[in-house]
Write a protein that holds these residues in place. Structure first.
Motif, PDB file in Angstrom:
ATOM      1  N   ALA A 253       0.978  -1.207  -0.137  1.00  0.00           N
ATOM      2  CA  ALA A 253      -0.158   0.021  -0.033  1.00  0.00           C
ATOM      3  C   ALA A 253       0.913   1.182   0.040  1.00  0.00           C
ATOM      4  CB  ALA A 253      -0.961  -0.110   1.145  1.00  0.00           C
ATOM      5  N   THR A 254       2.091   1.248   0.546  1.00  0.00           N
ATOM      6  CA  THR A 254       2.894   2.405   0.744  1.00  0.00           C
ATOM      7  C   THR A 254       3.372   2.794  -0.826  1.00  0.00           C
ATOM      8  OG1 THR A 254       3.465   1.666   2.963  1.00  0.00           O
ATOM      9  CG2 THR A 254       5.141   3.563   1.751  1.00  0.00           C
ATOM     10  N   GLN A 255       3.758   1.634  -1.353  1.00  0.00           N
ATOM     11  CA  GLN A 255       4.476   1.815  -2.820  1.00  0.00           C
ATOM     12  C   GLN A 255       3.073   2.423  -3.658  1.00  0.00           C
ATOM     13  OE1 GLN A 255       5.686  -2.257  -3.065  1.00  0.00           O
ATOM     14  NE2 GLN A 255       7.575  -1.508  -3.772  1.00  0.00           N
ATOM     15  N   ARG A 256       2.072   2.057  -3.516  1.00  0.00           N
ATOM     16  CA  ARG A 256       0.897   2.492  -4.362  1.00  0.00           C
ATOM     17  C   ARG A 256       0.753   3.961  -4.058  1.00  0.00           C
ATOM     18  NH1 ARG A 256      -1.720  -2.394  -3.054  1.00  0.00           N
ATOM     19  NH2 ARG A 256      -2.923  -1.323  -1.367  1.00  0.00           N
ATOM     20  N   LEU A 257       1.037   4.426  -2.802  1.00  0.00           N
ATOM     21  CA  LEU A 257       1.069   5.601  -2.540  1.00  0.00           C
ATOM     22  C   LEU A 257       1.813   6.748  -3.098  1.00  0.00           C
ATOM     23  CD1 LEU A 257      -0.300   7.970  -0.648  1.00  0.00           C
ATOM     24  CD2 LEU A 257       1.684   7.340   0.843  1.00  0.00           C
ATOM     25  N   LEU A 258       2.796   6.346  -3.768  1.00  0.00           N
ATOM     26  CA  LEU A 258       3.927   7.117  -4.122  1.00  0.00           C
ATOM     27  C   LEU A 258       3.712   7.563  -5.385  1.00  0.00           C
ATOM     28  CD1 LEU A 258       7.205   5.006  -3.161  1.00  0.00           C
ATOM     29  CD2 LEU A 258       6.391   7.305  -2.095  1.00  0.00           C
TER      30      LEU A 258
ATOM     31  N   VAL B  57       8.449   3.342  15.895  1.00  0.00           N
ATOM     32  CA  VAL B  57       9.271   2.917  14.904  1.00  0.00           C
ATOM     33  C   VAL B  57       8.767   1.572  14.379  1.00  0.00           C
ATOM     34  CG1 VAL B  57      11.554   2.062  14.464  1.00  0.00           C
ATOM     35  CG2 VAL B  57      11.357   4.072  15.690  1.00  0.00           C
ATOM     36  N   ARG B  58       8.553   0.749  15.199  1.00  0.00           N
ATOM     37  CA  ARG B  58       7.854  -0.684  14.670  1.00  0.00           C
ATOM     38  C   ARG B  58       6.554  -0.354  14.080  1.00  0.00           C
ATOM     39  NH1 ARG B  58       9.117  -1.730  20.218  1.00  0.00           N
ATOM     40  NH2 ARG B  58       6.843  -1.622  20.523  1.00  0.00           N
ATOM     41  N   HIS B  59       5.661   0.443  14.559  1.00  0.00           N
ATOM     42  CA  HIS B  59       4.387   0.739  14.115  1.00  0.00           C
ATOM     43  C   HIS B  59       4.139   1.132  12.640  1.00  0.00           C
ATOM     44  CE1 HIS B  59       0.167   2.057  13.721  1.00  0.00           C
ATOM     45  NE2 HIS B  59      -0.260   1.220  14.746  1.00  0.00           N
ATOM     46  N   SER B  60       5.180   2.070  12.102  1.00  0.00           N
ATOM     47  CA  SER B  60       5.048   2.556  10.832  1.00  0.00           C
ATOM     48  C   SER B  60       6.484   3.084  10.491  1.00  0.00           C
ATOM     49  CB  SER B  60       4.010   3.671  10.817  1.00  0.00           C
ATOM     50  OG  SER B  60       4.262   4.675  11.692  1.00  0.00           O
ATOM     51  N   ILE B  61       7.348   3.788  11.236  1.00  0.00           N
ATOM     52  CA  ILE B  61       8.432   4.468  10.773  1.00  0.00           C
ATOM     53  C   ILE B  61       9.265   3.605   9.987  1.00  0.00           C
ATOM     54  CG2 ILE B  61      10.476   5.729  11.310  1.00  0.00           C
ATOM     55  CD1 ILE B  61       9.072   6.815  13.643  1.00  0.00           C
TER      56      ILE B  61
ATOM     57  N   ILE C 211       7.917  10.353   5.159  1.00  0.00           N
ATOM     58  CA  ILE C 211       8.164   9.489   6.426  1.00  0.00           C
ATOM     59  C   ILE C 211       7.119  10.054   7.348  1.00  0.00           C
ATOM     60  CG2 ILE C 211       9.698   8.921   8.075  1.00  0.00           C
ATOM     61  CD1 ILE C 211      12.021   9.027   5.771  1.00  0.00           C
ATOM     62  N   PRO C 212       7.239  11.442   7.524  1.00  0.00           N
ATOM     63  CA  PRO C 212       6.313  12.005   8.785  1.00  0.00           C
ATOM     64  C   PRO C 212       4.815  11.985   8.470  1.00  0.00           C
ATOM     65  CG  PRO C 212       8.003  13.500   8.282  1.00  0.00           C
ATOM     66  CD  PRO C 212       8.167  12.471   7.288  1.00  0.00           C
TER      67      PRO C 212
ATOM     68  N   ALA D  45      -0.352   6.376  12.598  1.00  0.00           N
ATOM     69  CA  ALA D  45      -1.078   6.297  14.143  1.00  0.00           C
ATOM     70  C   ALA D  45      -2.237   6.600  14.377  1.00  0.00           C
ATOM     71  CB  ALA D  45       0.169   7.048  14.855  1.00  0.00           C
ATOM     72  N   PHE D  46      -2.901   7.127  13.219  1.00  0.00           N
ATOM     73  CA  PHE D  46      -4.318   7.403  13.661  1.00  0.00           C
ATOM     74  C   PHE D  46      -5.175   6.632  13.001  1.00  0.00           C
ATOM     75  CE2 PHE D  46      -5.175  11.635  15.681  1.00  0.00           C
ATOM     76  CZ  PHE D  46      -4.046  12.220  15.927  1.00  0.00           C
ATOM     77  N   GLY D  47      -4.562   5.489  12.402  1.00  0.00           N
ATOM     78  CA  GLY D  47      -5.555   4.470  11.766  1.00  0.00           C
ATOM     79  C   GLY D  47      -6.098   5.002  10.265  1.00  0.00           C
ATOM     80  N   ILE D  48      -5.413   5.973   9.703  1.00  0.00           N
ATOM     81  CA  ILE D  48      -5.796   6.430   8.429  1.00  0.00           C
ATOM     82  C   ILE D  48      -5.117   5.542   7.493  1.00  0.00           C
ATOM     83  CG2 ILE D  48      -5.669   8.474   6.813  1.00  0.00           C
ATOM     84  CD1 ILE D  48      -5.674  10.305   9.294  1.00  0.00           C
ATOM     85  N   ALA D  49      -6.034   5.130   6.493  1.00  0.00           N
ATOM     86  CA  ALA D  49      -5.418   4.297   5.402  1.00  0.00           C
ATOM     87  C   ALA D  49      -4.221   4.813   4.674  1.00  0.00           C
ATOM     88  CB  ALA D  49      -6.597   3.923   4.452  1.00  0.00           C
ATOM     89  N   VAL D  50      -3.338   4.230   4.404  1.00  0.00           N
ATOM     90  CA  VAL D  50      -2.035   4.597   3.576  1.00  0.00           C
ATOM     91  C   VAL D  50      -2.681   5.559   2.396  1.00  0.00           C
ATOM     92  CG1 VAL D  50      -0.361   4.116   2.221  1.00  0.00           C
ATOM     93  CG2 VAL D  50      -0.690   3.064   4.444  1.00  0.00           C
TER      94      VAL D  50
END
Length: 417
Positions: free
Chosen positions: A3-8, A141-145, A174-175, A182-187
């Motif tokens: 999902a992160t790659q699709r965001l780019l 760090v573990r959750h998303s960073i 990154i931020p 952390a807010f549960g908002i979809a990528v």
């Protein structure tokens, strides 16, 4: 593909995180000079000057700085570390807002914990403080960073060119992915959040359904923390936060979390890349990365000024401040005060540790500062680990520092391999 790659959508990222773009118009994003020599002269002349920071710097453009508060009030700017530190620590005399927070009005960043003072601020901040203490940095760090950083570097490597741009294509994502995650908002809605930062109703369209869902089924995110939280009133009664109170937290944390760390990371990277010997030292001894980040925060904080409101007539460091005036705490020049640091204009990662004012001070010191440090440590550390011989691209224009009330780097073109 994750999902992160699709965001780019790189073009959209570049549009939304352009220091010279529309989101920065109100803070002097087109400013390209070095203000520090002028600020040094002002600091030498007096701790406090009448006027706004940009006027005192020699900029008199009524349209470039519409983001400044209360244009009809007297304005003063504070330049020394001692004076700024004293103002930060006196939250009664130097209030963070000219008026009380009203949750019955429309949700907005200025109508949030940012504008609270005294006991009200302490009680509301205590609800989310445990999620932002140093011990929680590894959760972030573990959750998303870490996943975000790894995905972005994979994207760079997959281009197969041995070249990349780091400020927007790496630092900016990154931020925003960290705080939205952390807010549960979809990528795939993360960039929508960035686009809506100056449009609270649009941002609430994203947040409101998540709040409603977490009331029914809390999870492992900041909205769930707020939904479960109980606020203690001054009379001892306790109650769960209303939707309006949660919205105010969300607007503040999303704006702060997605809008500053990327610029500071770009400043730190540029400072290192422009000093190859220093970069090599950090690459060889990773214990130097933390001091390098702290030095970037001192040497060039991305937000060089914060405002406070004077609650009563007072004489402050040789200047009379009338009640109702606005005081601008100029942490940029204060962080280069020779009364506190030797050779303050030099970028020196070997300085003895001494706290700067990059994250503010006093009761309103930046809530997310430990998360910001974790983002920069993880991001820059991963670049050093995975991009061998990382260096500036000699065939591209070198990065420059631009912006006035929000400082940052231009594009950071690099070679590696």
């Amino acid at each position: 593909m994750t999902a992160t790659q699709r965001l780019l959508d790189i073009n959209r990222v570049r549009e939304l995180f352009d220091l010279r773009g529309s989101l920065m118009d109100r803070t002097g994003g087109s400013y390209e000079d070095d203000p520090y020599p002028v600020w040094a002269e002002l600091r030498e002349r007096a701790p406090v000057h009448k006027g706004t920071l940009h006027q005192l710097t020699g900029i008199d453009d009524p349209f470039a700085f519409q983001g400044l508060p209360e244009s009809g009030r007297p304005h003063f700017s504070v330049f020394t570390h001692a004076a700024c530190n004293a103002a930060y620590r006196d939250n009664t005399l130097f209030a963070s807002s000219p008026q009380a927070v009203d949750f019955d009005s429309a949700p907005a960043v200025v109508n949030s914990m940012l504008s609270m003072g005294g006991e009200q601020h302490r009680r509301y901040r205590a609800l989310v403080q445990p999620s932002f203490v140093p011990q929680q940095a590894q959760w972030w760090v573990r959750h998303s960073i870490q996943e975000t950083v790894d995905t972005l570097i994979e994207y760079i490597l997959q281009q197969g060119q041995g070249r990349a741009e780091l400020n927007v294509d790496f630092c900016a994502a990154i931020p925003v992915l960290t705080i939205t995650g952390a807010f549960g908002i979809a990528v795939d809605r993360a960039l929508d959040v960035r686009a809506a930062l100056h449009d609270p109703p649009a941002l609430l369209e994203i947040i409101a359904p998540i709040v409603a869902a977490r009331r029914e089924n809390p999870g492992d995110d900041l909205i769930s923390v707020l939904v479960r939280a109980e606020l203690s009133e001054e009379d001892g009664t306790r109650h769960r936060l209303s939707d309006a109170e949660i919205y105010s937290f969300a607007l503040l944390l999303l704006a702060a979390g997605s809008g500053t760390t990327w610029k500071q990371m770009g400043i730190a990277l540029t400072a290192l890349l422009q000093r190859p010997a220093v970069l090599d030292a950090v690459r060889a001894d990773r214990a130097l990365l933390g001091p390098a980040i702290e030095e970037s925060l001192r040497w060039m904080p991305t937000d060089p000024m914060f405002s406070r409101w004077v609650t009563r007539d007072t004489d402050f460091f040789g200047t009379h401040l009338p009640r109702g005036s606005v005081v601008h705490l100029c942490v940029g020049p204060a962080n280069r005060d020779p009364a506190r640091w030797e050779r303050p204009d030099e970028f020196d990662i070997h300085r003895a540790p001494r706290a700067s004012l990059a994250f503010g001070g006093g009761p309103h010191i930046c809530l997310g500062m430990h998360v910001a440090r974790a983002e920069m440590m993880t991001g820059i550390g991963a670049l050093l680990d995975r991009l061998p011989a990382l260096r500036l691209d000699p065939g591209a224009p070198p990065p420059r520092y631009i912006g006035f009330y929000e400082r940052g780097a231009t594009e950071i073109p690099i070679e590696f391999g």
